[in-house]
Structures are given as C-alpha cells and as structure tokens.
Design a protein around this motif. Structure first.
Motif, PDB file in Angstrom:
ATOM      1  N   MET A 256       0.763  -1.098   0.057  1.00 42.88           N
ATOM      2  CA  MET A 256       0.142  -0.068  -0.020  1.00 42.88           C
ATOM      3  C   MET A 256       0.767   1.022   0.194  1.00 42.88           C
ATOM      4  O   MET A 256       0.626   2.387  -0.356  1.00 42.88           O
ATOM      5  CB  MET A 256      -0.865   0.049   1.392  1.00 42.88           C
ATOM      6  CG  MET A 256      -1.988  -1.023   1.137  1.00 42.88           C
ATOM      7  SD  MET A 256      -3.140  -0.943  -0.161  1.00 42.88           S
ATOM      8  CE  MET A 256      -2.732  -2.225  -1.065  1.00 42.88           C
ATOM      9  N   ARG A 257       2.060   0.877   0.616  1.00 44.77           N
ATOM     10  CA  ARG A 257       3.001   2.326   0.361  1.00 44.77           C
ATOM     11  C   ARG A 257       3.758   2.399  -0.797  1.00 44.77           C
ATOM     12  O   ARG A 257       4.373   3.258  -0.998  1.00 44.77           O
ATOM     13  CB  ARG A 257       4.071   2.091   1.895  1.00 44.77           C
ATOM     14  CG  ARG A 257       3.468   2.385   3.062  1.00 44.77           C
ATOM     15  CD  ARG A 257       4.539   2.637   4.186  1.00 44.77           C
ATOM     16  NE  ARG A 257       5.391   1.487   4.192  1.00 44.77           N
ATOM     17  CZ  ARG A 257       5.345   0.488   5.108  1.00 44.77           C
ATOM     18  NH1 ARG A 257       4.136   0.637   5.988  1.00 44.77           N
ATOM     19  NH2 ARG A 257       5.946  -0.452   5.175  1.00 44.77           N
ATOM     20  N   TRP A 262      -0.174   4.112  -3.328  1.00 42.13           N
ATOM     21  CA  TRP A 262      -0.827   5.220  -2.671  1.00 42.13           C
ATOM     22  C   TRP A 262      -1.344   6.683  -3.446  1.00 42.13           C
ATOM     23  O   TRP A 262      -2.323   7.014  -2.929  1.00 42.13           O
ATOM     24  CB  TRP A 262       0.115   5.561  -1.543  1.00 42.13           C
ATOM     25  CG  TRP A 262       1.280   6.479  -1.718  1.00 42.13           C
ATOM     26  CD1 TRP A 262       2.507   6.064  -1.750  1.00 42.13           C
ATOM     27  CD2 TRP A 262       1.336   7.808  -1.692  1.00 42.13           C
ATOM     28  NE1 TRP A 262       3.250   7.128  -2.003  1.00 42.13           N
ATOM     29  CE2 TRP A 262       2.528   8.327  -1.965  1.00 42.13           C
ATOM     30  CE3 TRP A 262       0.217   9.049  -1.717  1.00 42.13           C
ATOM     31  CZ2 TRP A 262       2.877   9.769  -2.156  1.00 42.13           C
ATOM     32  CZ3 TRP A 262       0.671  10.405  -1.715  1.00 42.13           C
ATOM     33  CH2 TRP A 262       1.909  10.763  -2.132  1.00 42.13           C
ATOM     34  N   ASN A 265      -4.520   5.385  -5.191  1.00 42.39           N
ATOM     35  CA  ASN A 265      -5.638   5.576  -3.955  1.00 42.39           C
ATOM     36  C   ASN A 265      -5.938   6.691  -3.728  1.00 42.39           C
ATOM     37  O   ASN A 265      -7.163   7.047  -3.413  1.00 42.39           O
ATOM     38  CB  ASN A 265      -5.218   4.493  -2.857  1.00 42.39           C
ATOM     39  CG  ASN A 265      -5.000   2.885  -3.136  1.00 42.39           C
ATOM     40  OD1 ASN A 265      -5.892   2.709  -4.080  1.00 42.39           O
ATOM     41  ND2 ASN A 265      -4.350   2.230  -2.359  1.00 42.39           N
ATOM     42  N   THR A 266      -5.218   7.688  -3.436  1.00 43.89           N
ATOM     43  CA  THR A 266      -5.602   9.073  -3.210  1.00 43.89           C
ATOM     44  C   THR A 266      -6.399   9.839  -4.119  1.00 43.89           C
ATOM     45  O   THR A 266      -7.436  10.402  -4.132  1.00 43.89           O
ATOM     46  CB  THR A 266      -4.215  10.121  -2.876  1.00 43.89           C
ATOM     47  OG1 THR A 266      -3.625   9.512  -1.897  1.00 43.89           O
ATOM     48  CG2 THR A 266      -4.697  11.246  -2.458  1.00 43.89           C
TER      49      THR A 266
END
Length: 484
Positions: A256-257, A262, A265-266
């Motif tokens: 996820m990082r 990320w 996803n943002t």
C-alpha cells in the motif's frame, strides 16, 4: 467450445461485475416504491442502500485476499452463487427486514471486482491485460449507469421485484459458464487469512461508513455519529498495528505504501467523492419541480434518460482507454479523467437551466469516469506483485467507495442544509454542491499527477518491467513477506 477461452472468461467476468455494479444504483430510484409496497418509513428504506454499501465494503478486500490464497476461480464461483441467492431473497422478500438482509448478501459481490482483475492478470496474454482491464472497467462503470437508466422503465412496466428477478437469471447463467470454462489461476499467495485483521478492517469500515450514510437522519452532532467516528479512528489504528505485526497480513501495508499505489488510491478517494455524489444528486435535481426555481419535474424514467449520455460516454471512453493507454500511459488517462469530471461539475455549477446543459455535463462526466476507472485499475494491477492483486484492487475499490460516502454526505449537507418553505432545497444548495464536487475532482487530477511514470511496461500489462523508473522499492524481491 474450448475449455479455456479468454473471450468466454471475459464475458463471465464482465457479466458478474456489471450486474453487481448495476445493483448498486438500480434500487435507488425505486426506494419510494419499495417504501410504499413494504409499508415502512423512509429512514428504514434507506437501509436498503446502506446495508449493501457496508457489506460490499467489508467483503471486497477480504474475499479479494481469499481469492489470492485459495484460488480466484473457486472464490469467484462462490461469490456469484451468493449474489444470485441474494437477488432471489430480495425478489421474494415479504418484509423490509428480509430485503435488507438480502442486500447484505448481495454486497458480497463486491469481491467480483478484485477477483476479475486478478483472473485477467493471471490468465490473459501480457499484451491483452491492459486492454482487458480497461474494457472490464468500462463495463463496471457503465453498470452503475444502466441501473439509473433502467430502473424507471422496469418498475413502471413490471414491478420493483423485477429489479432482482432479472439479475437472478443473468448471474445463474454466468455461474454455470464460470464453473465449466473459467480456468483456475495458478498464482497463489502463501499463508492464511489474518482473521483478526479482517475483523478490525470490517469494524473500522462499518464505524466510518455507517455514520456517513446515516448522519442526515441521526444528526451530525449526535452521540451516535460522533461516537462511531471516534471508534473508527481507534479501530483503524488497531487494524494498522495488527497488519504491521502479522506474518500474513490481509492487506500488505508495504504494498500500500508503494508510490504508484498510494497516489492512485488518493486519486480514487477524491474522484470517488465526486462520482458517487453526482450519481446520488443529479437525478434528484432534474426531478425537482420547476416551481422550486430550478429542475424540470422529470419522472424517474425521464431522469434516467437524462443520465443516458453519461452511460454511453463512460462505456465508450472506458473501452477507448484500452487503446490509448499503451500510447499515453495510465497516469495521463487518470489525470484526464479526473479533469473531465471537474469540468463537468464546474459546468453544472454555472449552467443547469436547460435539460441539454445537464445532458452535456453528464456526458462529459461519463467520459471522465470511463478513463478514470480503467486507468486506476491498470495502475494498481501493474504496480503490485501478482499474489497481491486481489487484495490491492479490492482496497482501491473500497477507498473509492469511502470517498463516495464522504462526498455524498458532504454534498447532502450543502444541498439540504437550507430548505424552502415547500421543503425543497434552494438552487444555491445544488450550486454549492456542484462547485465542491468540481474542486474534489480537480484535487483528484492533482493527486494523479503525483503517480510515478513506469516506462517499458505500458503494452505488457506486467508490473516491474525492465526500465521501471519508479524506484527499486517497488520490486517484489525487496518487499519482505509480500507473498505472505
């Protein structure tokens, strides 16, 4: 007929995912009918939507991970059967309580999105992955539009129960074909489901989404809303701690990082806020009687027809994105999709006095949805290890849903915060709402600009290709425990 046919496999995946997407919006225009038929209150009837949202949010990432572990086809078939049972229960439900339970069962179908993307990645030729994901994303996006357009005519010609009878037949046929012709994916993650992590994930999602969906009924300052928000923060922190400590995390936080994950996803969070709010409030806007100073007094069917340009545009742009992605890259398409959403909402904020203006804005927003859906899926699939595809794409879908809940809740405050003596919102409420959605979509475009560019992998659909410029930290070999 061959036992392994990519076209047949895609048809099954598109049918399942399209029906689930359609079920998200199909019942919304019919809620007043359901309320009257089942002799219930408006606040209780809204649980038909809320239960589906909460269920899908919980099951999407969990079953996406289960598919990574035990096999995507096996999980896909189980989910399709569950959706068919849920639709059958809804069609037969004699009470609102049983209908809500049926909607919870249907929500399990949210796992069809990550499972379908994972099967495409595992089973299709590398050169076909990107285009197939774009086409499937177009079907998913269009499914929501089909629900809005088809609900009125189905209820008028038949009965609201046919909103569920029709999916029963479609999903049943898709399940039978899937059992025989969809191959089982060879890629399996190692380990087992972290049930503590699954429980905590479910708990914080419910604690977050429930007050967002019910705040207009309970009151934003009520003890229930504030208490659930506080619980969501605590449970989220506990979930992060559990996942970080687990040897077999449900959602690998290291994945996820990854920069591409990320940032995508943002953008999904922000764009989802704009998209779901438009789906929720634009039909209501056009159905408002013109005596309110705006709106057209459209029927449910007429309102659906005004959404038709959005449906057509998002399907066409989703399909087109599969041909543009090898040339322009998924990042550019995501930026363009979010920017088109901002333009459409800005247009609505300024010009909404004529039906053609609403139709044009809906069409432009549809172009943005098609591009954004396809590019987000491709960016996630192309950036994570193969055995994390289900969990990662499931979480992306969930984040988009969370954004949608936030966007719809905030827009509701703006639209309904001040009412005319007739009980209808003022035109300024919608204007402020559309302006907010334009800003959210613009913020999504800015977030998409932060997505790292991966060169050398555009036409393969395979992550971590030679020439990757996003940093060595994205390669599976240096993500400890990525296969756990």
């Amino acid at each position: 007929m061959p036992r392994k046919s990519p076209r047949l496999t895609f048809a099954v995946l598109a049918t399942g995912a399209g029906v689930f997407s359609m079920l998200q919006s199909l019942i919304a225009p019919a809620l007043p009918t359901v309320q009257h038929a089942l002799h219930t209150s408006q606040s209780t009837a809204t649980w038909v939507m809320t239960a589906y949202l909460l269920s899908a949010s919980v099951f999407t990432p969990i079953l996406g991970r289960v598919g990574d572990l035990i096999g995507k086809k096996r999980t896909l078939v189980a989910v399709l059967v569950t959706v068919a049972v849920g639709c059958l229960l809804a069609a037969l439900a004699p009470t609102i309580g049983l209908l809500i339970v049926a909607r919870v069962v249907q929500g399990v179908g949210g796992a069809l999105f990550p499972l379908s993307f994972g099967i495409i990645r595992d089973e299709f030729a590398p050169s076909e992955v990107s285009g197939s994901i774009s086409n499937l994303s177009a079907v998913i996006a269009a499914g929501g539009g089909v629900g809005m357009v088809a609900a009125g005519p189905i209820v008028s010609a038949l009965d609201y129960r046919w909103l569920f009878w029709i999916p029963v037949g479609i999903v049943a046929v898709a399940t039978l074909i899937a059992v025989r012709y969809v191959p089982e994916s060879p890629n399996r993650a190692e380990g087992s489901v972290n049930w503590l992590g699954a429980g905590l994930l479910s708990a914080w999602l419910v604690a977050l989404l429930l007050p967002l969906s019910q705040a207009s009924v309970w009151g934003w300052g009520s003890a229930r809303v504030l208490g659930l928000f506080a619980a969501a923060v605590v449970l989220f922190a506990l979930w992060l701690s559990s996942e970080a400590r687990s040897r077999t995390p449900l959602i690998d936080l290291r994945v996820m990082r990854l920069p591409a994950v990320w940032t995508t996803n943002t953008a999904a969070l922000l764009f989802g806020a704009g998209m779901y709010a438009i789906w929720s409030f634009l039909p209501g806007f056009v159905q408002t009687p013109s005596s309110a100073g705006y709106g057209f007094g459209a029927s449910v069917t007429a309102a659906g027809l005004l959404m038709l340009p959005m449906l057509v545009a998002m399907f066409l742009s989703g399909v087109l994105s599969g041909r543009l992605e090898p040339v322009l890259g998924a990042k550019a398409l995501l930026v363009a999709g979010a920017a088109l959403g901002a333009v459409a909402c800005g247009f609505l904020a300024l010009w909404h006095d004529e039906q053609w203006q609403v139709a044009v804005a809906a069409g432009v927003f549809g172009l943005g949805i098609g591009l954004a859906f396809a590019s987000m899926a491709n960016l996630i699939v192309g950036s994570v290890p193969a055995d994390q595809t289900g969990a990662a794409t499931g979480m992306n879908a969930n984040i988009r849903t969370i954004g949608g809940s936030v966007g719809a809740a905030v827009t509701s405050v703006l639209v309904t915060g001040r009412l005319q003596p007739s009980g209808l919102p003022y035109a300024s409420g919608y204007t402020h709402g559309f302006t907010l959605l334009a800003l959210l979509c613009l913020a999504a475009a800015l977030a998409a600009l932060l997505v790292p560019v991966r060169r050398g992998a555009r036409t393969t659909g395979t992550p971590f290709a030679a020439g990757d410029t996003t940093g060595a930290d994205q390669r599976p070999a240096v993500i400890p425990g990525a296969r756990g």
